[in-house]
Design a protein around this motif. Sequence first.
Motif, short mmCIF file in Angstrom:
data_model
loop_
_atom_site.label_atom_id
_atom_site.label_comp_id
_atom_site.label_asym_id
_atom_site.label_seq_id
_atom_site.Cartn_x
_atom_site.Cartn_y
_atom_site.Cartn_z
N UNK A 165 0.85 -1.20 0.00
CA UNK A 165 0.00 0.00 0.00
C UNK A 165 0.88 1.25 0.00
N UNK A 166 0.33 2.35 -0.51
CA UNK A 166 1.10 3.61 -0.49
C UNK A 166 0.21 4.77 -0.09
N UNK A 167 0.66 5.50 0.94
CA UNK A 167 -0.03 6.69 1.39
C UNK A 167 0.62 7.88 0.68
N UNK A 168 -0.09 8.47 -0.29
CA UNK A 168 0.54 9.54 -1.07
C UNK A 168 -0.51 10.39 -1.77
N UNK A 169 -0.15 11.64 -2.06
CA UNK A 169 -1.01 12.52 -2.85
C UNK A 169 -0.63 12.31 -4.32
N UNK A 170 -1.13 11.21 -4.89
CA UNK A 170 -0.72 10.80 -6.24
C UNK A 170 -1.17 11.78 -7.30
N UNK A 171 -2.24 12.57 -7.03
CA UNK A 171 -2.76 13.48 -8.05
C UNK A 171 -1.70 14.53 -8.40
N UNK A 172 -0.93 14.92 -7.37
CA UNK A 172 0.11 15.91 -7.62
C UNK A 172 1.30 15.28 -8.31
N UNK A 173 1.53 14.00 -8.00
CA UNK A 173 2.75 13.37 -8.45
C UNK A 173 2.54 11.89 -8.72
N UNK A 174 2.00 11.55 -9.91
CA UNK A 174 1.78 10.13 -10.19
C UNK A 174 3.08 9.31 -10.16
N UNK A 175 4.22 10.02 -10.28
CA UNK A 175 5.52 9.33 -10.28
C UNK A 175 5.80 8.57 -8.98
N UNK A 206 4.41 6.21 -7.76
CA UNK A 206 4.22 4.76 -7.85
C UNK A 206 5.46 4.03 -8.34
N UNK A 207 6.45 4.81 -8.82
CA UNK A 207 7.71 4.16 -9.21
C UNK A 207 8.40 3.53 -8.00
N UNK A 208 8.04 4.02 -6.80
CA UNK A 208 8.64 3.46 -5.58
C UNK A 208 8.25 1.99 -5.39
N UNK A 209 7.19 1.52 -6.05
CA UNK A 209 6.82 0.11 -5.94
C UNK A 209 7.81 -0.79 -6.70
N UNK A 210 8.56 -0.17 -7.62
CA UNK A 210 9.55 -0.88 -8.43
C UNK A 210 8.95 -2.12 -9.11
N UNK A 211 7.82 -1.92 -9.79
CA UNK A 211 7.15 -3.03 -10.45
C UNK A 211 7.64 -3.14 -11.88
N UNK A 212 7.92 -4.35 -12.30
CA UNK A 212 8.36 -4.52 -13.68
C UNK A 212 7.18 -4.40 -14.64
N UNK A 213 6.08 -5.09 -14.29
CA UNK A 213 4.91 -5.06 -15.16
C UNK A 213 3.68 -4.72 -14.34
N UNK A 214 2.93 -3.74 -14.81
CA UNK A 214 1.81 -3.27 -13.97
C UNK A 214 0.63 -2.79 -14.81
N UNK A 215 -0.55 -2.88 -14.18
CA UNK A 215 -1.74 -2.21 -14.69
C UNK A 215 -2.03 -1.11 -13.68
N UNK A 216 -2.19 0.12 -14.17
CA UNK A 216 -2.52 1.23 -13.28
C UNK A 216 -3.99 1.56 -13.46
N UNK A 217 -4.77 1.45 -12.39
CA UNK A 217 -6.21 1.72 -12.48
C UNK A 217 -6.51 3.07 -11.84
N UNK A 218 -7.31 3.87 -12.57
CA UNK A 218 -7.75 5.16 -12.03
C UNK A 218 -9.26 5.22 -12.29
N UNK A 219 -10.01 4.74 -11.32
CA UNK A 219 -11.44 4.52 -11.51
C UNK A 219 -12.27 5.62 -10.84
N UNK A 257 1.45 8.15 -18.21
CA UNK A 257 1.91 7.37 -19.37
C UNK A 257 3.44 7.26 -19.36
N UNK A 258 4.10 8.33 -18.89
CA UNK A 258 5.56 8.34 -18.92
C UNK A 258 6.17 7.29 -17.99
N UNK A 259 5.38 6.78 -17.04
CA UNK A 259 5.95 5.76 -16.14
C UNK A 259 5.44 4.35 -16.48
N UNK A 260 4.75 4.24 -17.63
CA UNK A 260 4.30 2.91 -18.05
C UNK A 260 5.36 2.27 -18.95
#
Length: 331
Positions: A144-154, A156-169, A189-192
């Motif tokens: 889990x990550x506690x963060x203000x992602x709207x300001x900084x979607x980057x 999520x790079x802290x998860x260090x995931x090789x392959x991911x689906x990012x959901x924004x529902x 898109x730049x972090x996909x």
Amino acid sequence: METETISHKRFQLHDMDVELHQHTFARDVAFGLTAPQKWLPPKYFYDERGSRLYEQICGLREYYPYRAELEILSTYATEIYAEIGRLALVELGSGNATKTRHLLTAYERARRPFRYCPVDISREILLGTADRLVQEYSHIDIRAMHADFAKQPEVIQAFQLEKKAVAFLGSTLGNFTPKESAEFLRRTAAILGPDDAFLLGVDLKKSPAILVPAYDDAQGITAAFNLNVLHRINYELGGRFDPQRFEHVALYNAERGCIEMHLRSRLAQHVPVIKIEQTMSFRKDETIHTESSYKYTEDEVRDLGYRANLVLRRTWFDARRYFLVALFRLR
Ligand code: AVI
């Protein structure tokens, strides 16, 4: 950016450096309530009471977006899983993950370990949700990550995931201005990676006869939700607002393609806000613009993605075609 990782018994929590709330709230109130068109950012609706009111809104007969998206996710969970099942699932603004459960259940059915990474600005909701999910799903691995992602979607790079689906529902993108949406999608898109997917839930354009009641319900729950921001200024910043001196207004602005919510001053008044040492003046009928909720067509969604270097690969609609869940990949 500071990061702290806490390992709980069965899940991990990254605590990112969420900017000091009190300070930004004071700054935004001072700035917004002295602008020619007074305004406040919609994120301030969601204190504890506001979050509860929003949950009630989701249960209202008039508020179709929640149920329409839920219908899509429950009807097409297997198809969506077929597109993203090999990937770790990152959810921006996960809240209590009620809707995502349909997808998580599809992951669980495959009986393979899978990783779910909920990201939210509310630490309490995040911890509660992660706690419940580890008990419900035996194959789940939660970061889990506690963060203000709207300001900084980057973040999520802290998860260090090789392959991911990012959901924004949840049609949360609708509460961003067009400029913010474009910027947010471009940075996401730049972090996909080339195999990654982006899943977006958006509310579609439709008749104002359906749109307006969704934001102005008969029971007055949305009105209470809107007025709650004045209560919040009172208890957090020493405001002296009498919410009864304001009324809730919801209208569809066809030119901008969005619902606008306002608080209209019923009379001329001066309201001190002690902690920011200012008195806010209102003319009779002057409004505070508290939220825009943008509605899209399928073509506009495709175009929005395209300009952010994303290509629309799949779409899923509810039976009434009120709502759209779109799957994008990198262009
Ligand atoms: C959270 N967001 C997508 C909601 C919306 O529909 O724009 C917030 C909301 N405002 C009034 N009702 C619901």
